[in-house]
Enzyme design. Structure first.
Site, PDB file in Angstrom:
ATOM      1  N   MET A 158       0.806  -1.238   0.035  1.00 19.00           N
ATOM      2  CA  MET A 158       0.104   0.030  -0.055  1.00 19.00           C
ATOM      3  C   MET A 158       0.746   1.251   0.079  1.00 19.00           C
ATOM      4  SD  MET A 158      -3.552  -0.836   2.094  1.00 19.00           S
ATOM      5  CE  MET A 158      -2.774  -0.606   3.830  1.00 19.00           C
ATOM      6  N   GLY A 159       2.056   1.064  -0.346  1.00 18.37           N
ATOM      7  CA  GLY A 159       3.048   2.157  -0.315  1.00 18.37           C
ATOM      8  C   GLY A 159       3.560   2.775   0.950  1.00 18.37           C
ATOM      9  N   ALA A 160       4.132   4.001   1.163  1.00 19.22           N
ATOM     10  CA  ALA A 160       4.778   4.573   2.180  1.00 19.22           C
ATOM     11  C   ALA A 160       5.940   3.541   2.657  1.00 19.22           C
ATOM     12  CB  ALA A 160       3.649   4.881   3.504  1.00 19.22           C
ATOM     13  N   GLU A 177      11.916  -0.545   5.208  1.00 16.49           N
ATOM     14  CA  GLU A 177      12.845  -1.626   4.858  1.00 16.49           C
ATOM     15  C   GLU A 177      12.036  -2.766   4.924  1.00 16.49           C
ATOM     16  OE1 GLU A 177      16.166  -0.299   3.810  1.00 16.49           O
ATOM     17  OE2 GLU A 177      16.282  -2.220   4.533  1.00 16.49           O
ATOM     18  N   GLY A 178      11.177  -2.909   5.466  1.00 15.69           N
ATOM     19  CA  GLY A 178      10.181  -4.108   5.283  1.00 15.69           C
ATOM     20  C   GLY A 178       9.763  -4.646   4.054  1.00 15.69           C
ATOM     21  N   HIS A 179       9.146  -3.429   3.479  1.00 14.82           N
ATOM     22  CA  HIS A 179       8.758  -3.569   2.065  1.00 14.82           C
ATOM     23  C   HIS A 179       9.986  -3.956   1.216  1.00 14.82           C
ATOM     24  CE1 HIS A 179       5.696  -0.687   3.419  1.00 14.82           C
ATOM     25  NE2 HIS A 179       4.918  -1.766   3.001  1.00 14.82           N
ATOM     26  N   GLN A 204     -10.555  -2.542   2.292  1.00 14.77           N
ATOM     27  CA  GLN A 204      -9.949  -3.348   3.282  1.00 14.77           C
ATOM     28  C   GLN A 204     -10.073  -2.406   4.644  1.00 14.77           C
ATOM     29  OE1 GLN A 204      -6.223  -4.327   1.131  1.00 14.77           O
ATOM     30  NE2 GLN A 204      -5.406  -3.849   3.201  1.00 14.77           N
ATOM     31  N   LYS A 227       4.641 -10.112   8.949  1.00 18.53           N
ATOM     32  CA  LYS A 227       4.370  -9.150   9.924  1.00 18.53           C
ATOM     33  C   LYS A 227       2.755  -9.133  10.009  1.00 18.53           C
ATOM     34  CE  LYS A 227       3.779  -4.817  11.678  1.00 18.53           C
ATOM     35  NZ  LYS A 227       2.466  -4.304  10.784  1.00 18.53           N
ATOM     36  N   ARG A 261       2.577   2.854   9.617  1.00 15.85           N
ATOM     37  CA  ARG A 261       1.943   3.436  10.423  1.00 15.85           C
ATOM     38  C   ARG A 261       2.623   3.970  11.766  1.00 15.85           C
ATOM     39  NH1 ARG A 261      -2.666  -0.446   8.795  1.00 15.85           N
ATOM     40  NH2 ARG A 261      -4.444   0.713   8.148  1.00 15.85           N
TER      41      ARG A 261
END
Ligand code: AMP
Length: 288
Positions: free
Chosen positions: A30-32, A35-37, A61, A149, A191
């Site tokens: 979903m962007g933003a 490092e996880g993405h 969602q 996650k 978030r």
């Protein structure tokens, strides 16, 4: 890196990428980006010839009163990060391209989507399953990459792929990637930027207390008091009463009131300030 925002452009770009039988990995987001993405992208690059990333803040969602309108959107910055990671194609459709006038279909995965976040966020996983099914059909990837996650989300998508006999990707080609954490253990999340400095500092209690709870349960502590103590610790650190603090079977997500001989998972969702944080950790089973 090419960016597509319509299906026609996406299909033409995919056909070019697939020339000569090259494989494609999909990383839906979903962007933003953080490092996880980017870790999902790197994993995809290791095992696929080309990586397609998608960015779509999926309205279906989000529940009423949730953060759809305020969800961070930063397409240009995200695109630059993806390009730097060697992503070949960014699929960034608008809402009207994903849900044209007359859109009427919803995919609902029973069982695994019903407890935990499914109970706290009614309709959330229907929105997730439907948009992911669309992304799969639009991109037809050889493999798709999701973070642990969102552990329940990963289980819902695997179940959908298996139940619907999907072939692109096949259920076995849905790859789960371990959670990437900040230095103090907090799971990275788009978030986290909602947190004030005080809330951010307190948020580190979540993974720290969870780790101790995992160790206690693995050492034989009874489950119910261990979960109750974890809930108390979170509230003492400034969290609201959690949506859930649960031990579940790692595959079915059925709740467990005692640790058995199958892998288990500790899962928590709790708000601090107005921000809802989720986390989960593996719990090793008792020896058989
Ligand atoms: P989102 O943009 O939040 O929808 O997340 C897109 C994908 O990135 C999902 O598969 C998430 O599970 C994954 N993801 C988000 N945060 C993390 C993290 N901290 N570590 C690993 N994967 C993550």
């Amino acid at each position: 890196m090419q960016t597509a925002s319509t299906l026609d452009v996406l299909r033409t770009a995919l056909a070019a990428l697939r020339k000569g039988g090259a494989t494609v990995g999909l990383v839906p987001t979903m962007g933003a980006l953080h490092e996880g993405h980017l870790t999902l992208v790197r994993r995809a690059r290791e095992v696929c010839d080309h990586v397609v990333a998608s960015i779509f803040v999926n309205p279906t969602q989000f529940g009423e009163g949730e953060d759809l309108d305020s969800y961070p959107r930063q397409l240009a910055e995200d695109a630059a990060m993806l390009e730097a990671e060697g992503v070949a194609l960014l699929w960034a459709p608008g809402v009207e391209a994903m849900y044209p006038e007359g859109f009427a279909t919803s995919i609902s995965v029973k069982g695994v989507s019903e407890g935990l976040c499914g109970a706290a966020r009614p309709g959330h996983f229907d929105g997730v399953a439907t948009v992911v099914a669309k992304l799969f059909n639009q991109v037809m990837p050889d493999r798709a990459f999701f973070g642990e996650k969102d552990y329940q989300q990963l289980a819902v998508i695997r179940t959908m792929a298996r139940d619907l006999d999907l072939t692109r990707p096949h259920a076995d080609a849905i790859i789960g990637v371990p959670t990437v954490r900040e230095a103090d253990g907090l799971a990275m999340s788009s978030r986290n930027r909602y947190l004030s400095p005080e809330q951010r500092a307190a948020a580190a209690t979540l993974p720290a207390a969870m780790r101790e709870t995992v160790a206690g349960i693995e050492a034989g502590e009874p489950v119910a008091p261990a979960l109750a103590a974890l809930e108390k610790r979170l509230e003492a650190a400034g969290f609201d009463r959690p949506d859930y603090v649960a031990l579940a079977d790692a595959a079915s997500l059925a709740p467990l009131d005692a640790l058995g001989t199958a892998p288990a998972r500790l899962l928590v969702a709790a708000r601090i300030g107005g921000t809802r944080l989720i986390d989960n950790m593996a719990v090793s089973p008792r020896p058989a």
